[in-house]
Write an enzyme that holds these catalytic residues in place. Structure first.
Site, PDB file in Angstrom:
ATOM      1  N   LYS A   7       0.380  -8.401  -1.780  1.00 32.69           N
ATOM      2  CA  LYS A   7      -1.164  -7.766  -2.196  1.00 32.69           C
ATOM      3  C   LYS A   7      -0.941  -6.314  -2.950  1.00 32.69           C
ATOM      4  O   LYS A   7      -0.271  -5.625  -2.339  1.00 32.69           O
ATOM      5  CB  LYS A   7      -1.845  -7.547  -0.942  1.00 32.69           C
ATOM      6  CG  LYS A   7      -3.246  -6.885  -1.319  1.00 32.69           C
ATOM      7  CD  LYS A   7      -3.928  -6.634  -0.023  1.00 32.69           C
ATOM      8  CE  LYS A   7      -3.546  -5.346   0.848  1.00 32.69           C
ATOM      9  NZ  LYS A   7      -4.226  -3.965   0.019  1.00 32.69           N
ATOM     10  N   LYS A  64     -11.643  -5.670  -5.311  1.00 35.46           N
ATOM     11  CA  LYS A  64     -13.091  -5.559  -4.728  1.00 35.46           C
ATOM     12  C   LYS A  64     -14.244  -5.267  -5.595  1.00 35.46           C
ATOM     13  O   LYS A  64     -14.950  -4.145  -5.754  1.00 35.46           O
ATOM     14  CB  LYS A  64     -13.070  -4.715  -3.576  1.00 35.46           C
ATOM     15  CG  LYS A  64     -12.162  -4.786  -2.475  1.00 35.46           C
ATOM     16  CD  LYS A  64     -12.431  -3.711  -1.167  1.00 35.46           C
ATOM     17  CE  LYS A  64     -11.395  -3.841  -0.096  1.00 35.46           C
ATOM     18  NZ  LYS A  64     -10.068  -3.680  -0.452  1.00 35.46           N
ATOM     19  N   THR A  71     -19.896  -7.733 -16.826  1.00 30.96           N
ATOM     20  CA  THR A  71     -18.738  -6.801 -16.522  1.00 30.96           C
ATOM     21  C   THR A  71     -17.644  -7.549 -15.477  1.00 30.96           C
ATOM     22  O   THR A  71     -16.280  -7.641 -15.750  1.00 30.96           O
ATOM     23  CB  THR A  71     -18.953  -5.487 -16.025  1.00 30.96           C
ATOM     24  OG1 THR A  71     -19.939  -4.891 -17.076  1.00 30.96           O
ATOM     25  CG2 THR A  71     -17.801  -4.603 -15.748  1.00 30.96           C
ATOM     26  N   ASP A 124     -20.070  -5.111  -9.874  1.00 26.70           N
ATOM     27  CA  ASP A 124     -20.892  -4.552 -10.988  1.00 26.70           C
ATOM     28  C   ASP A 124     -21.774  -5.542 -11.719  1.00 26.70           C
ATOM     29  O   ASP A 124     -22.164  -6.551 -11.116  1.00 26.70           O
ATOM     30  CB  ASP A 124     -19.602  -4.234 -12.359  1.00 26.70           C
ATOM     31  CG  ASP A 124     -20.219  -3.159 -12.964  1.00 26.70           C
ATOM     32  OD1 ASP A 124     -21.191  -2.938 -13.561  1.00 26.70           O
ATOM     33  OD2 ASP A 124     -19.226  -2.199 -13.125  1.00 26.70           O
ATOM     34  N   GLN A 141      -7.854   1.051  11.184  1.00 25.56           N
ATOM     35  CA  GLN A 141      -8.577  -0.139  11.462  1.00 25.56           C
ATOM     36  C   GLN A 141      -9.261  -0.296  13.117  1.00 25.56           C
ATOM     37  O   GLN A 141      -8.925   0.291  13.902  1.00 25.56           O
ATOM     38  CB  GLN A 141      -7.417  -1.354  11.303  1.00 25.56           C
ATOM     39  CG  GLN A 141      -6.600  -1.564  10.170  1.00 25.56           C
ATOM     40  CD  GLN A 141      -7.426  -1.979   8.964  1.00 25.56           C
ATOM     41  OE1 GLN A 141      -8.678  -2.408   9.135  1.00 25.56           O
ATOM     42  NE2 GLN A 141      -6.951  -2.241   7.791  1.00 25.56           N
ATOM     43  N   ASP A 171       0.833  -1.213   0.060  1.00 18.64           N
ATOM     44  CA  ASP A 171       0.079   0.299   0.073  1.00 18.64           C
ATOM     45  C   ASP A 171       0.917   1.285  -0.024  1.00 18.64           C
ATOM     46  O   ASP A 171       0.968   2.021   1.072  1.00 18.64           O
ATOM     47  CB  ASP A 171      -0.905   0.066   1.181  1.00 18.64           C
ATOM     48  CG  ASP A 171      -1.778  -1.315   1.287  1.00 18.64           C
ATOM     49  OD1 ASP A 171      -2.028  -1.670  -0.123  1.00 18.64           O
ATOM     50  OD2 ASP A 171      -2.340  -1.638   2.241  1.00 18.64           O
TER      51      ASP A 171
END
EC number: 4.1.1.23
Length: 235
Positions: A34, A63, A70, A66, A186, A12
């Site tokens: 990730k 995540k 799609t 749709d 968090q 991240d």
């Protein structure tokens, strides 16, 4: 699985160069990374391909949600990229479409239940009648019924989720913090040791590693904590 296969480091960070630096510093200590929105929109998809080609495993945290067609089209292309895991929001129709699209690819599809930055109050504000735990368990049942590879949830729900999913599906838990670490944004968190004990199959750890002065040492400490949980006789 070994601890190296269970620890997923969340890259991240805002640039591919920073991500490359972290991967270089960690070296062979970590197998799994990730990549989410922040890095994807800064050239992270090409970087994800490079990681796969170098022998690493990639969890693409998109995540998806749709219309069915799609979602299916996106899953098909992501499977061709060689990704190991992919997230989508755990809505039944979307999960069924994704499972059909991923057939035969080896891509592990994960249903996102309730974000670990959200609690009961946040869900109420968003219009949900259920509390976080109840919604997570319902989503876990729906993911199992849809044929998903597992779910993403807080480690606080791992034990109950494991009972629903059985021993083989993945229970991937973000919001992991070593004892004494800053919680950041968090709200539903757990230590690596406790998360493994609770039934998590994979732990996603970002800030405690990527913002550490020595990312390799931070990763090693978390792996050691996971090993203590997996092999208590070695303590």
């Amino acid at each position: 699985m070994t601890a190296r296969e269970k620890l997923i480091v969340g890259l991240d960070v805002p640039t591919v160069q920073q991500a490359e630096d972290i991967v270089s510093k960690i070296g062979d200590e970590v197998l799994f990374y990730k990549i989410g929105y922040q890095l994807v929109f800064a050239g992270g998809l090409e970087f994800a391909r490079d990681l796969v080609q170098s022998g690493k495993k990639v969890f693409l945290d998109m995540k998806l949600l749709d219309i069915d067609n799609t979602v299916a089209s996106g899953v098909e292309n992501i499977a061709r990229m060689g990704m190991s895991m992919l997230t989508l929001h755990a809505y039944p129709k979307a999960m069924r479409a994704a499972v059909k699209a991923a057939e035969g690819s080896g891509l592990c599809l994960l249903g996102v239940t309730v974000l670990t930055s959200m609690d009961d109050g946040d869900l109420a504000e968003a219009g949900y009648a259920s509390d976080a735990r109840s919604l997570v368990l319902r989503r876990a049942e729906q993911a199992r019924e849809a044929g998903m590879g597992g779910i993403v949830c807080s480690a606080e729900e791992s034990t109950a989720v494991r009972e629903i999913l059985g021993p083989d599906l993945a229970v991937v838990t973000p919001g992991i913090r070593p004892a004494g670490a800053d919680l950041g944004d968090q709200k539903r968190v757990m230590t690596p040791y406790d998360a493994i004990k609770a039934g998590s199959s994979h732990l996603v750890v970002a800030r405690p590693i990527v913002r550490a002065e020595d990312p390799k040492a931070a990763a090693r400490a978390i792996l050691d904590d996971m090993l203590r949980a997996s092999f208590p006789a070695n303590q």
